[in-house]
Design a protein around this motif. Structure first.
Motif, PDB file in Angstrom:
ATOM      1  N   GLU A 168       2.517  30.708  23.119  1.00  0.00           N
ATOM      2  CA  GLU A 168       2.994  31.690  24.064  1.00  0.00           C
ATOM      3  C   GLU A 168       2.309  31.493  25.490  1.00  0.00           C
ATOM      4  OE1 GLU A 168       3.878  36.398  24.142  1.00  0.00           O
ATOM      5  OE2 GLU A 168       2.382  35.651  22.845  1.00  0.00           O
ATOM      6  N   PHE A 169       1.223  31.000  25.548  1.00  0.00           N
ATOM      7  CA  PHE A 169       0.536  30.749  26.649  1.00  0.00           C
ATOM      8  C   PHE A 169       1.101  29.625  27.592  1.00  0.00           C
ATOM      9  CE2 PHE A 169      -2.554  28.289  29.326  1.00  0.00           C
ATOM     10  CZ  PHE A 169      -3.043  29.353  30.252  1.00  0.00           C
ATOM     11  N   THR A 170       1.462  28.447  26.676  1.00  0.00           N
ATOM     12  CA  THR A 170       2.403  27.562  27.248  1.00  0.00           C
ATOM     13  C   THR A 170       3.844  28.070  27.734  1.00  0.00           C
ATOM     14  OG1 THR A 170       1.259  25.793  25.736  1.00  0.00           O
ATOM     15  CG2 THR A 170       3.280  25.022  26.860  1.00  0.00           C
ATOM     16  N   GLN A 171       4.496  28.825  26.954  1.00  0.00           N
ATOM     17  CA  GLN A 171       5.527  29.255  27.333  1.00  0.00           C
ATOM     18  C   GLN A 171       5.549  29.963  28.666  1.00  0.00           C
ATOM     19  OE1 GLN A 171       6.849  31.763  24.056  1.00  0.00           O
ATOM     20  NE2 GLN A 171       7.130  30.124  22.647  1.00  0.00           N
ATOM     21  N   GLY A 172       4.526  31.022  28.724  1.00  0.00           N
ATOM     22  CA  GLY A 172       4.322  31.544  30.046  1.00  0.00           C
ATOM     23  C   GLY A 172       4.004  30.601  31.080  1.00  0.00           C
ATOM     24  N   LEU A 173       3.585  29.491  31.110  1.00  0.00           N
ATOM     25  CA  LEU A 173       3.344  28.655  32.079  1.00  0.00           C
ATOM     26  C   LEU A 173       4.790  27.732  32.465  1.00  0.00           C
ATOM     27  CD1 LEU A 173       0.023  26.691  31.132  1.00  0.00           C
ATOM     28  CD2 LEU A 173       0.426  28.306  32.888  1.00  0.00           C
ATOM     29  N   ILE A 174       5.584  27.867  31.434  1.00  0.00           N
ATOM     30  CA  ILE A 174       6.777  27.093  31.718  1.00  0.00           C
ATOM     31  C   ILE A 174       7.766  28.085  32.444  1.00  0.00           C
ATOM     32  CG2 ILE A 174       9.050  26.461  30.767  1.00  0.00           C
ATOM     33  CD1 ILE A 174       7.332  25.336  28.207  1.00  0.00           C
ATOM     34  N   TRP A 175       7.565  29.427  32.069  1.00  0.00           N
ATOM     35  CA  TRP A 175       8.499  30.485  32.901  1.00  0.00           C
ATOM     36  C   TRP A 175       7.940  30.538  34.227  1.00  0.00           C
ATOM     37  CZ3 TRP A 175      12.880  31.827  31.595  1.00  0.00           C
ATOM     38  CH2 TRP A 175      13.082  32.035  30.432  1.00  0.00           C
TER      39      TRP A 175
END
Length: 298
Positions: free
Chosen positions: A15-22
């Motif tokens: 989820e942390f990685t997803q946040g960075l992508i967003w």
């Protein structure tokens, strides 16, 4: 703001990685919005630009209205939606005055005091921790922006105070978005933004209306779609990450915008842009590594 403010707990690394992508998608959308807005501003007033951006957004949400209606009818946190959008719109107005009266380099440097405000408001209202990596990322990003913009005495102007106010208003609006993500989906947050800011933009545009031509339409679409996408992606990022993590990364928009300006408009780009961008990137890289270690594995 609601009294149910809380401290976010670390979630999964995925989820942390997803946040960075967003966050990255949000930066790309903001740059697209800036290009569209800049082109529109050559023939329309800035107040019209704000109005037409919201108008295009209205067209998009009408197409998706059925998907959002059930949640909209619940009117969750509607007072905070109103506060957020009045604050954000006011910040846009102050920022516009600064653009008219100050050199752009000064405006950029002053505007990017926003992450400092975000870190303060996130600590004050959301009880987010002011960790050393976050403080260093914020200060490092601000130094990087100063290296790129190299503002001069143009900052010593009464209008500079309005740009500083705009930065504080933007930060407060973003903290409101972070709190809204507790109970509202990112899509509905953007819908409320359009519904509230469209009439505000229309009233402001009537005070400085210029003739509109067919050639303006493509730039309206780029500015409108970019604005809607940018705020949607930003809300998605804030749903997954703390505000004081998301915003320092946004400093990267400055060197990225400089590169776009070079290729799209032939604007000069020099060593200072790369040096400032490197400072921003390294500051955030260290912070991201530290923050990632706080998140549990998938």
């Amino acid at each position: 703001m609601t009294t149910k403010l809380h401290l976010d707990q670390p979630r999964s690394r995925a989820e942390f990685t997803q946040g960075l992508i967003w966050v990255a998608l949000s930066m790309a959308a903001f740059i697209g919005m800036s290009v569209g807005s800049r082109e529109l501003a050559t023939s329309l007033s800035i107040r019209q630009v704000l109005f037409f951006r919201a108008l295009v957004g209205l067209g998009i949400i009408i197409v998706l209205a059925r998907q959002f209606l059930p949640e909209l009818r619940q009117a969750k946190m509607v007072r905070l939606h109103i506060v957020r959008n009045v604050v954000h719109f006011t910040g846009q107005y102050f920022w516009t005055i600064g653009v008219v009266l100050l050199p752009l380099a000064s405006v950029f440097a002053l505007e990017f005091t926003m992450p400092i405000w975000v870190a303060f408001f996130a600590w004050l209202f959301l009880k987010e921790r002011l960790t050393r990596p976050r403080i260093l990322a914020t200060l490092g990003g601000f130094i990087g922006v100063l290296v790129i913009a190299r503002p001069g005495l143009g900052m010593i102007d009464p209008a500079a105070g309005l740009v500083l106010l705009a930065a504080a208003f933007y930060a407060l609006a973003l903290i409101c978005v972070k709190e809204l993500t507790r109970e509202c989906s990112p899509g509905v947050i953007v819908v409320w933004m359009i519904l509230i800011q469209l009439p505000l933009g229309f009233i402001a545009a009537l005070t400085d209306w210029h003739p509109v031509s067919v050639a303006d339409v493509p730039w309206m679409l780029l500015a409108g779609v970019g604005a809607l996408s940018a705020h949607f992606c930003q809300a998605q990022a804030l749903k997954r990450l703390e505000a004081s993590v998301v915003i320092p990364i946004d400093f990267l928009r400055v060197p990225l915008a400089a590169i776009v300006g070079y290729y799209a408009y032939g604007e000069a780009i020099d060593l200072w842009v790369f040096l400032g961008g490197a400072i921003i990137l390294l500051s955030n890289y260290q912070a991201v590594l530290r923050e990632r270690s706080r998140y549990s594995k998938p």
